[in-house]
Write an enzyme that holds these catalytic residues in place. Structure first.
Site, short mmCIF file in Angstrom:
data_model
loop_
_atom_site.label_atom_id
_atom_site.label_comp_id
_atom_site.label_asym_id
_atom_site.label_seq_id
_atom_site.Cartn_x
_atom_site.Cartn_y
_atom_site.Cartn_z
N GLU A 85 10.57 2.11 10.20
CA GLU A 85 11.32 2.96 9.72
C GLU A 85 10.39 4.37 9.94
OE1 GLU A 85 14.51 2.95 9.14
OE2 GLU A 85 14.65 0.61 8.86
N LYS B 28 0.86 -1.20 -0.02
CA LYS B 28 0.02 0.06 0.10
C LYS B 28 0.83 1.25 -0.09
CE LYS B 28 -1.76 2.81 2.99
NZ LYS B 28 -1.74 4.10 2.09
P1 NAD Z 1 2.22 8.74 7.71
O1 NAD Z 1 2.77 7.71 9.11
O2 NAD Z 1 1.29 9.76 7.73
O3 NAD Z 1 1.89 7.58 6.41
C1 NAD Z 1 2.88 6.42 6.17
C2 NAD Z 1 1.94 5.49 5.66
O4 NAD Z 1 1.11 4.85 6.46
C3 NAD Z 1 1.04 5.77 4.53
O5 NAD Z 1 0.99 4.89 3.49
C4 NAD Z 1 -0.16 5.93 5.11
O6 NAD Z 1 -1.37 5.92 4.47
C5 NAD Z 1 -0.16 4.96 5.99
N1 NAD Z 1 -1.17 5.08 7.43
C6 NAD Z 1 -1.61 6.00 7.84
N2 NAD Z 1 -2.30 5.72 8.93
C7 NAD Z 1 -2.31 4.35 9.07
C8 NAD Z 1 -2.73 3.28 9.93
N3 NAD Z 1 -3.74 4.01 11.14
N4 NAD Z 1 -2.69 2.18 9.86
C9 NAD Z 1 -1.53 1.82 8.81
N5 NAD Z 1 -1.21 2.53 7.86
C10 NAD Z 1 -1.45 3.79 8.30
O7 NAD Z 1 3.85 9.13 7.02
P2 NAD Z 1 4.09 10.08 5.81
O8 NAD Z 1 3.56 11.42 6.04
O9 NAD Z 1 3.42 9.43 4.62
O10 NAD Z 1 5.81 10.06 5.82
C11 NAD Z 1 6.29 10.97 6.56
C12 NAD Z 1 7.03 10.33 7.78
O11 NAD Z 1 7.77 9.46 7.25
C13 NAD Z 1 8.22 11.24 8.30
O12 NAD Z 1 7.97 11.16 9.57
C14 NAD Z 1 9.40 10.75 7.86
O13 NAD Z 1 10.48 10.80 8.87
C15 NAD Z 1 9.14 9.16 7.92
N6 NAD Z 1 10.09 8.61 6.93
C16 NAD Z 1 11.02 7.80 7.56
C17 NAD Z 1 12.15 7.32 6.87
C18 NAD Z 1 13.05 6.09 7.67
O14 NAD Z 1 13.53 5.41 6.80
N7 NAD Z 1 13.13 6.41 8.80
C19 NAD Z 1 12.06 7.29 5.68
C20 NAD Z 1 11.06 8.00 4.98
C21 NAD Z 1 10.08 8.69 5.88
#
Ligand code: NAD
Length: 503
Positions: A273, A198
């Protein structure tokens, strides 16, 4: 987590008043069991260009838990056959996938810039990471090494082999729309797992491109399944699905915690991550121009073009324009969040706004999500802008009295992804390398620029102890099986029977 992209039903889309002819907007589908299918909801959401919200890139299935169930069933059906396909043969398909990615690199990069906003060269870097990951990891098809070990008893052989974990759910964020899905997908496949993936709701096209390339490479039906949609319900349905043995998640720490607790409830493997707050330490002996270049690149992601000194102007604009250094942020929610942090920095924290700080809304910026690259100076370690992940073009300069002080400040956040030091002094470099508690560390280079053959991940609230990339990722997507072969022909009881030493 917010539903930033707009959901539309098939009929309401036609009635839109936007300046784009909706009939011309391409409609995409989920990929389940080798077939491209609509969501059972029959509803769609729009993928909108963050540089120009009049540009609707495509309409994607607004999927439901029913779609997740169908995808998991398909993954289940395909699992035995894929698991039993020899790993070198699985690798051949992945090498073919790598070739398809190379052939389409320009198109996939342009698609990514259009849906995500990062400048074209950076999008090219993102696709290149997927290519590198595919080739590197496919090579594991002829390794996937286990090990042998001496046994305690005579005439007994001990060894350890990797086996697939089973069905994997992959949930990805929008900021590396092809690289991050590939970091999960390719290792999962080489280890013999089948997957449901997803992508983030803001960037489904890049994952669609990756999955379409898997289809073209001949990866069998059901091995890779794509379900697009929002965190609720799709991501949540995946994390709660009893047949998904593993959830691999990249995203915010807040969502990661929800995913982790759902996995804990049902004893699923969970690899996380999450967020970061990455520090660059600039020592008084540093090559200051180099440090500034690195800091600007690290903070504003200028697509690898050489920046010079602090006076350099960064050009903000549509990432598709080669003159652009800094593209838009992802969506309206991100603008709101970043602007609120800029206000916190100015008013609540009381840091000095050294440059930037404004939203760009006029002329070419009128239809996009643009924010000026922003620098706060004279900050202190306890300020919110020093502690919390802003995830936008905002950086904070915190004066420190010594290396020890700087290390303490850098370690004094809840995250632990990456850190860097600029210094000409080898002792200081090694001191920082030793004392900074992060998963990644750079000397005289910015905090970004990971390579796929080294493990990637972070400590504390950034991760849960796993590492992606490198061969370490295989430990996420495979489980160890220890095997003992007793060829003595008699009962030998380990830890109980005495083994005589040879005379
Ligand atoms: P997010 O947590 O909002 O969403 C990430 C994914 O999770 C999306 O596909 C979203 O639809 C899904 N999601 C949302 N709610 C959910 C739930 N209740 N259950 C399961 N899945 C759910 O994050 P984002 O805004 O897409 O990404 C930005 C974040 O990602 C930042 O905090 C960034 O630091 C982090 N990030 C970390 C790394 C790493 O390797 N550590 C790499 C890239 C991004």
């Amino acid at each position: 987590m917010a539903q930033a992209k707009k959901a539309v039903s098939k009929t309401s889309a036609k009635q839109s008043t936007r300046g784009v002819a909706r009939a011309a907007v391409k409609t995409y589908q989920n990929y389940i069991g080798g077939k491209w299918v609509a969501s059972e909801s029959a509803e769609m959401f729009e993928n909108i260009n963050p540089a120009d919200n009049r540009d609707i890139i495509g309409r994607f299935p607004l999927s439901t838990s029913e779609d997740v169930n169908a995808a998991v069933n398909a993954a289940q059906e395909a699992f035995d056959r894929w698991r039993q396909t020899p790993a070198p043969r699985r690798a051949e398909l992945l090498f073919r996938l790598g070739e398809i990615l190379i052939r389409n690199k320009d198109k996939f990069s342009a698609d990514m810039t259009r849906e995500m906003g990062k400048v074209l060269k950076e999008a090219g870097g993102d696709v290149q990471e997927a290519i590198d990951c595919t080739y590197y990891t496919a090579g594991e098809g002829r390794r996937l090494h286990g090990f042998t070990a001496p046994a305690e008893m005579r005439d007994k052989f001990a060894m350890c082999v990797r086996q697939p974990v089973g069905l994997c759910g992959l949930i990805t964020p929008w900021n590396f729309p092809m690289a991050i899905p590939s970091w999960k997908l390719i290792p999962a496949l080489i280890c013999g797992n089948t997957v449901v993936i997803k992508p983030a709701e803001d960037t489904p096209l890049s994952t669609y491109n990756l999955v379409k390339a898997c289809e073209e490479a001949g990866i069998p039906p059901g091995v890779v399944n794509l379900v697009t949609g929002f965190g609720e319900p799709v991501g949540a349905a995946m994390t709660n699905h009893p047949a998904l043995r593993l959830i691999s998640f990249t995203g915010s720490t807040e969502t990661g915690r929800i995913v982790a607790s759902a996995c804990a409830e049902r004893n699923a493997i969970c690899s996380l991550e999450m967020g970061g707050k990455n520090a660059i330490i600039v020592m008084d002996d540093a090559d200051i121009d180099l440090a500034i270049e690195g800091a600007v690149w690290g903070a504003f992601g200028t697509s690898g073009q050489r920046c010079t000194a602090s006076s350099r102007l960064l050009r903000v604009g549509n990432g598709a324009d080669p003159k652009t250094d800094v593209g838009p942020v992802i969506n309206a929610d991100a603008v709101e969040k970043i602007m609120s942090y800029i206000n916190i920095g100015r008013n609540e924290d009381g840091a000095t706004l050294a440059c930037g700080g404004k939203r760009l809304t006029r002329g070419d910026y009128a239809n996009g999500h643009f924010i000026e690259p922003t620098v706060f100076s004279d900050a202190t370690a306890d300020m919110r802008i020093s502690q919390e992940e802003i995830f936008g073009p905002v950086t904070t300069v915190i004066p420190a009295n010594s290396l020890e002080d700087a290390v303490q400040i850098a370690n004094g956040v809840r995250y632990g992804l990456s850190a860097a030091i600029y210094t000409q002094n080898v002792n200081r470099a090694f001191r920082a390398m030793n004392d900074l508690y992060t998963g990644i560390f750079y000397v005289n280079a910015s905090t970004i620029g990971a390579e796929v053959h080294l493990p990637f991940g972070g400590t504390k609230a950034t991760g849960n102890g796993h590492r992606e990339a490198g061969t370490q990722v295989l430990d996420i997507f495979s489980e160890w099986k220890s095997i003992y072969v007793d060829f003595s022909g008699k009962l030998q009881r380990a830890q109980i029977d005495t083994v005589e030493s040879p005379q």
